[in-house]
Write an enzyme that holds these catalytic residues in place. Structure first.
Site, PDB file in Angstrom:
ATOM      1  N   SER A  49       0.830  -1.300   0.073  1.00 53.87           N
ATOM      2  CA  SER A  49      -0.140  -0.126   0.054  1.00 53.87           C
ATOM      3  C   SER A  49       1.031   0.929  -0.100  1.00 53.87           C
ATOM      4  CB  SER A  49      -0.676   0.017   1.243  1.00 53.87           C
ATOM      5  OG  SER A  49      -0.190   0.170   2.447  1.00 53.87           O
TER       6      SER A  49
ATOM      7  N   SER B  74      11.566   9.704   7.687  1.00 54.58           N
ATOM      8  CA  SER B  74      10.578  10.711   8.097  1.00 54.58           C
ATOM      9  C   SER B  74      11.120  11.946   8.407  1.00 54.58           C
ATOM     10  CB  SER B  74       9.732  10.314   9.213  1.00 54.58           C
ATOM     11  OG  SER B  74       8.972  11.167   9.373  1.00 54.58           O
TER      12      SER B  74
ATOM     13  N   TYR C 296       8.081   6.713  17.447  1.00 52.31           N
ATOM     14  CA  TYR C 296       8.093   6.575  15.929  1.00 52.31           C
ATOM     15  C   TYR C 296       9.536   7.372  15.544  1.00 52.31           C
ATOM     16  CZ  TYR C 296       6.972   7.670  10.911  1.00 52.31           C
ATOM     17  OH  TYR C 296       6.866   7.534   9.620  1.00 52.31           O
TER      18      TYR C 296
ATOM     19  N   LYS D  25      13.071   6.369  13.497  1.00 50.04           N
ATOM     20  CA  LYS D  25      13.261   6.997  12.165  1.00 50.04           C
ATOM     21  C   LYS D  25      14.596   7.513  12.147  1.00 50.04           C
ATOM     22  CE  LYS D  25       9.900   5.724   9.532  1.00 50.04           C
ATOM     23  NZ  LYS D  25      10.362   4.558   8.487  1.00 50.04           N
TER      24      LYS D  25
ATOM     25  N   THR E 220      -1.655   8.380   2.687  1.00 51.04           N
ATOM     26  CA  THR E 220      -1.514   7.025   2.836  1.00 51.04           C
ATOM     27  C   THR E 220      -2.395   6.500   3.847  1.00 51.04           C
ATOM     28  OG1 THR E 220       0.341   6.428   4.270  1.00 51.04           O
ATOM     29  CG2 THR E 220       0.774   7.002   1.949  1.00 51.04           C
TER      30      THR E 220
HETATM   31  N1  LIG Z   1       2.515   8.743   5.123  1.00 47.49           N
HETATM   32  C1  LIG Z   1       3.247   9.612   5.511  1.00 47.49           C
HETATM   33  O1  LIG Z   1       2.905  10.864   5.447  1.00 47.49           O
HETATM   34  C2  LIG Z   1       4.707   9.115   5.899  1.00 47.49           C
HETATM   35  C3  LIG Z   1       5.607  10.186   6.321  1.00 47.49           C
HETATM   36  C4  LIG Z   1       6.812  10.053   6.822  1.00 47.49           C
HETATM   37  C5  LIG Z   1       7.363   8.721   6.484  1.00 47.49           C
HETATM   38  N2  LIG Z   1       6.581   7.703   6.093  1.00 47.49           N
HETATM   39  C6  LIG Z   1       7.169   6.283   6.033  1.00 47.49           C
HETATM   40  O2  LIG Z   1       6.730   5.872   4.765  1.00 47.49           O
HETATM   41  C7  LIG Z   1       6.544   4.366   4.802  1.00 47.49           C
HETATM   42  C8  LIG Z   1       5.570   3.809   3.999  1.00 47.49           C
HETATM   43  O3  LIG Z   1       4.185   4.221   4.740  1.00 47.49           O
HETATM   44  P1  LIG Z   1       2.952   4.566   4.227  1.00 47.49           P
HETATM   45  O4  LIG Z   1       2.690   6.109   4.420  1.00 47.49           O
HETATM   46  O5  LIG Z   1       3.131   4.131   2.739  1.00 47.49           O
HETATM   47  O6  LIG Z   1       1.907   3.668   4.840  1.00 47.49           O
HETATM   48  P2  LIG Z   1       1.233   2.582   4.569  1.00 47.49           P
HETATM   49  O7  LIG Z   1       0.403   2.372   3.554  1.00 47.49           O
HETATM   50  O8  LIG Z   1       0.704   1.978   5.812  1.00 47.49           O
HETATM   51  O9  LIG Z   1       2.360   1.533   4.388  1.00 47.49           O
HETATM   52  C9  LIG Z   1       3.276   0.836   5.198  1.00 47.49           C
HETATM   53  C10 LIG Z   1       3.740  -0.512   4.445  1.00 47.49           C
HETATM   54  O10 LIG Z   1       4.489  -1.401   5.348  1.00 47.49           O
HETATM   55  C11 LIG Z   1       3.941  -2.637   5.475  1.00 47.49           C
HETATM   56  N3  LIG Z   1       4.228  -3.138   6.899  1.00 47.49           N
HETATM   57  C12 LIG Z   1       4.034  -2.644   7.982  1.00 47.49           C
HETATM   58  N4  LIG Z   1       4.115  -3.478   9.024  1.00 47.49           N
HETATM   59  C13 LIG Z   1       4.875  -4.329   8.385  1.00 47.49           C
HETATM   60  C14 LIG Z   1       5.562  -5.876   8.860  1.00 47.49           C
HETATM   61  N5  LIG Z   1       5.509  -6.065  10.255  1.00 47.49           N
HETATM   62  N6  LIG Z   1       6.104  -6.733   7.831  1.00 47.49           N
HETATM   63  C15 LIG Z   1       5.995  -6.308   6.639  1.00 47.49           C
HETATM   64  N7  LIG Z   1       5.442  -5.142   5.943  1.00 47.49           N
HETATM   65  C16 LIG Z   1       4.978  -4.118   7.063  1.00 47.49           C
HETATM   66  C17 LIG Z   1       2.649  -2.484   5.279  1.00 47.49           C
HETATM   67  O11 LIG Z   1       2.285  -3.734   4.626  1.00 47.49           O
HETATM   68  P3  LIG Z   1       1.326  -4.945   5.509  1.00 47.49           P
HETATM   69  O12 LIG Z   1       0.331  -4.079   6.347  1.00 47.49           O
HETATM   70  O13 LIG Z   1       0.519  -5.500   4.383  1.00 47.49           O
HETATM   71  O14 LIG Z   1       2.239  -5.597   6.223  1.00 47.49           O
HETATM   72  C18 LIG Z   1       2.573  -1.538   4.359  1.00 47.49           C
HETATM   73  O15 LIG Z   1       2.898  -2.063   2.839  1.00 47.49           O
HETATM   74  C19 LIG Z   1       6.786   4.193   6.252  1.00 47.49           C
HETATM   75  O16 LIG Z   1       8.256   3.517   6.846  1.00 47.49           O
HETATM   76  C20 LIG Z   1       6.417   5.308   7.072  1.00 47.49           C
HETATM   77  O17 LIG Z   1       6.997   5.338   8.440  1.00 47.49           O
HETATM   78  C21 LIG Z   1       5.064   8.155   5.672  1.00 47.49           C
END
Ligand SMILES: NC(=O)c1ccc[n+]([C@@H]2O[C@H](COP(=O)([O-])OP(=O)(O)OC[C@H]3O[C@@H](n4cnc5c(N)ncnc54)[C@H](OP(=O)(O)O)[C@@H]3O)[C@@H](O)[C@H]2O)c1
Length: 263
Positions: free
Chosen positions: A15, A140, A153, A157, A188
């Site tokens: 995702s 992040s 968190y 990071k 997301t």
């Molecule tokens: N969205 C933001 O604003 C933002 C900002 C800063 C940083 N980030 C970083 O971006 C990255 C992606 O996040 P996102 O925003 O795209 O959120 P997301 O849609 O919730 O994606 C998170 C991904 O990590 C996987 N994941 C979580 N726990 C896992 C586990 N135990 N084993 C394997 N896979 C796991 C999830 O897949 P499953 O649930 O299918 O395992 C999903 O594919 C993260 O590291 C997040 O901290 C996001």
């Protein structure tokens, strides 16, 4: 930029940012390996990825189970034919006031956000050195700006970011290049997961494609650290000039946001 002939492993590709990255690399010619826990969601992303790159494949794995990562890395290298670009993207948020954090929660956040990408990196490192590969760590802005209710968190990071810095120094005489990409607020599922406080963010969320562009640009230019959007770099520079003023300002902003949201 083309990634033809390159093998890219994207963690957390079921995702959000990871799914967009997987599609972005495939559209630029890479064979992509995807992994995450949700089999159905991975299958949907893989179907889209294979329209560009039919040899791409996926694995369901819980990366928080650190004991399985070494074997997973060997399997990926065997089945993908090696890894040229490792994108450590899988992660979870944890929006919770520090006074309500338990040691178990902190450990769980550290396991998936820090320990698991490190284990995967170490397991793949000999091959990455041999191939002069790239490691992209999705960190992040929280790693640099320490937002409210994100101690667990943000610290996980920050650990990933500092690891990346040290790793790049140690590997200066190899062809390996490390990139840290710091998203701000991206649209997301991370903002809708259970067991988290409501986000206090007051920015418009950007689409995940903005992170894909930043990652591709960083690999192309060799930039070590990138912010999405880029102006976050100025906020970070300001913070390091006067950390106390920054933290006091952050506390005042938090109080305003809590009042505005009626929390
Ligand atoms: N969205 C933001 O604003 C933002 C900002 C800063 C940083 N980030 C970083 O971006 C990255 C992606 O996040 P996102 O925003 O795209 O959120 P997301 O849609 O919730 O994606 C998170 C991904 O990590 C996987 N994941 C979580 N726990 C896992 C586990 N135990 N084993 C394997 N896979 C796991 C999830 O897949 P499953 O649930 O299918 O395992 C999903 O594919 C993260 O590291 C997040 O901290 C996001």
């Amino acid at each position: 930029m083309t990634f033809a002939g390159q093998r890219v492993l994207v963690t957390g590709a079921s995702s959000g940012i990871g799914a967009a990255l997987a599609e972005g690399f495939a559209a630029r010619g890479a064979v992509v390996g995807l992994c995450a826990r949700r089999e159905d969601r991975l299958a949907e992303v893989l179907e889209r990825v294979r329209k560009h790159s039919p040899e791409s494949r996926s694995w369901t794995i819980d990366l928080a189970d650190l004991s399985g990562i070494e074997a997973f890395a060997r399997r990926v290298e065997d089945e993908l034919g090696g890894v040229d670009v490792l994108v450590n993207n899988a992660g979870i948020p944890k929006r919770r006031h520090v006074s309500e954090l338990t040691p178990e929660t902190v450990d769980a956040v550290m396991a998936i956000n820090y320990l698991s990408p490190i284990r995967l990196t170490l397991a793949l490192l000999p091959g990455l050195i041999e191939r002069s590969g790239r490691v992209v760590n999705i960190s992040s802005v929280a790693a640099r700006l320490s937002p409210p209710s994100e101690a667990a968190y943000a610290a996980s990071k920050a650990a990933l970011t500092v690891w990346s810095e040290c790793m790049q120094v140690d590997l200066h005489d190899t062809g390996v290049r490390v990139h840290v990409v710091n998203p701000g607020v991206i649209d997301t599922e991370l903002f809708h997961l259970p067991d988290n406080e409501t986000s206090l963010a007051d920015l418009d969320a950007l689409p995940p494609s903005e992170v894909t562009s930043a990652v591709i640009d960083a690999i192309g230019s060799g930039a070590f650290e990138t912010y999405v959007p880029p102006w976050f770099a100025d906020i970070v520079a300001g913070k390091f000039q006067d950390p106390r003023a920054f933290l006091e300002g952050s506390a005042a902003w938090t109080a305003e946001r809590v009042a505005a949201l009626g929390q």
